[in-house]
Design an enzyme around this catalytic site. Structure first.
Site: not given
Length: 497
Positions: A263, A268, A275, A286, A345, A347, A349
């Site tokens: 990933k 993010d 967030k 991230d 959020d 995201e 996956r």
């Protein structure tokens, strides 16, 4: 700044001006090299005065004894020989590196009474020194006062009877591991304004110099493949996404590859499901999963691993603008399965599901392992001491757990099951991207499992271990490089020809 350590190996050494480090086993009388370093026997007096018991990772710093050419003598406790495990040699090397400040020449005596040291142990000691010497201060314009006094390079001589074998091992394997870990750390530490998806893809492209075949898929190419899940995450950012595909062909030409997917959300914000401001700056990390995969591919190529390996990085930025994905949107993944976006959020996956499907469909790998800073829920479950391991294959899971114990990049296996899978069923699409408040790390893994078919697969949730994990003997940096050593060990132990 990182100390530059230049390490050599020797079966013996004459002591000149500089620092001498010696290992000592807890039940032995004298440290390594005592006859050379301490002809006047001052160590015993100093140890008694300081009540030094040579416990594991303890340090005794004394003025060099009369008659010695050294300036300082530092004794590092190795603890009891019976208690030493493989990764302790890394830790001992890290302790040694932590005590070098101001020294230009360092001699390290390793063959202590009571210790059985192998070439592999010496290699790991050297790796530990180099990992501990790393720091990230590329953007500091003012040096610390003592930086001006620091030597441009520290000459390290590791003295041991297995010097020749250790030197060969380090040259063949050790340096590659160090460089892979430090590459991963650097990428995670970089600010997101410097490292966007395109820039990250360029870092992958640079591995061509090591013989890695690299393809970079653009937004248009991903759209033609139907990667609606990944592209949905990216649509809120002006910075275009990329999919980096790396191939190391070190095994037999007909050999089935193994695959690692990372990933790579370079920043993010959470998107429309934004967030909180507090701590959002850490979301530059991230992409820790992608950093681990590129670091691993560097290591495998640099040490010419006898394996066919695929590395795939899903590289996006998750931002909230007028074109951003909304809660309630439904996207179609490359697999054809539809996904209701409940929370923008969640995201990672969405990025991974298309990358996993692409990898499986194109390469038909023997297994797939994905790494991701995927959920805060894994921190609630395991803190930042273990990464979460989810798998549909017991053999792969056991091999990963074994590699985790060997490297001290520890994993804890988490459950999967049909009852958890039901939690991500959607009223409007084939599935939704979150399963509610409870079991968040598990439902995230169940989501990914829907995109791997029958291929052996493991998901490593490294949200707690890729960054801001506890500092230790081999890492004082915010970014840890977690996963590189773990997966390299996995390949060595179980999958390399």
């Amino acid at each position: 700044m990182s100390m530059k350590l230049e390490i050599s190996f020797a079966p013996s050494a004459l002591i000149e001006a500089g620092l001498v480090l010696s290992l000592k086993e807890a039940e032995a009388t004298l440290p390594a090299g005592a006859a050379t370093v301490d002809p006047s026997g001052i160590f015993a007096k100093a140890a008694a005065t300081a009540k030094f018991k040579a416990k594991a990772m303890s340090v005794l710093d004394i003025l060099a004894p009369t008659g010695s050419q050294a300036d300082r003598l530092i004794v590092i406790g190795a603890g009891k020989a019976a208690d030493l495990v493989d990764h302790d040699w890394l830790r001992l090397g890290g302790v040694a590196a932590a005590n070098l400040k101001g020294s230009e020449a360092v001699t390290v005596f390793l063959d202590a009474d009571g210790l059985t040291i192998t070439a592999e142990g010496v290699r790991d000691f050297a790796i530990g020194m180099l990992l501990r010497a790393y720091s990230f201060d590329d953007y500091k314009t003012k040096k610390k006062d003592d930086d001006d006094k620091a030597p441009s390079a520290v000459q390290i001589t590791l003295v041991t009877a297995v010097a020749d074998a250790a030197e060969r091992l380090f040259a063949a394997e050790g340096r590659a591991v160090v460089d892979g870990v430090l590459l991963a750390r650097n990428l995670v530490n970089l600010p997101a304004n410097v490292l966007g998806p395109v820039e990250f893809a360029d870092r992958a492209k640079a591995l061509e110099a090591l013989g890695v075949e690299v393809e970079i898929l653009t937004e248009t190419e991903m759209a033609s493949l139907g990667m609606g899940a990944l592209l949905g995450v990216a649509q809120g950012s002006v910075r275009p996404p990329r999919l980096a595909v790396m191939q190391w062909k070190g095994g037999a030409p007909e050999g089935q590859p193994i695959a690692f997917i990372g990933k790579g959300v370079v920043f993010d914000t959470g998107g429309i499901s934004i967030k909180p401001a507090g701590g959002m700056e850490d979301m530059k990390g991230d992409m820790g999963g992608a950093a681990a995969v590129i670091g691993l591919m560097h290591t495998l190529a640099a040490r010419k691993a006898k394996v066919n390996a695929i590395g795939i990085l899903g590289l996006v930025e998750n931002m909230p603008d007028g074109n951003a994905q909304r809660p309630g949107d439904i996207v179609t993944s490359m697999s054809g399965q539809t996904i209701e976006v409940i929370n923008t959020d969640a995201e990672g996956r969405l990025v991974l599901c298309d990358a996993l499907w692409y990898c499986n469909d194109r390469f038909k790998p023997a297994f797939m392992i994905n790494l991701a800073t995927l959920t805060g829920a894994i921190l609630v479950a395991l803190a930042n001491l273990h990464a979460g391991l989810f798998s549909n294959d017991d053999t792969l899971a056991e091999n990963l757990l074994k590699a985790g114990l060997s490297t001290n990049e520890r994993l804890w296996r988490m459950p999967l099951g049909k009852d958890y899978d039901k939690l991500i069923d959607s009223k409007f699409a084939d599935m939704k991207n979150t399963g509610g408040r409870y079991g968040g790390s598990i439902t995230a893994a169940q989501f990914l499992k829907r995109f791997v078919g029958d291929t052996p697969w493991a998901h490593l949730d490294i949200a707690g271990t890729a960054m801001a994990s506890p500092k230790d003997e081999i890492n004082q940096s915010w970014a840890s490089g977690f996963g590189v050593r773990l997966l390299d060990q996995l390949v060595r132990d179980a999958y390399e020809a």
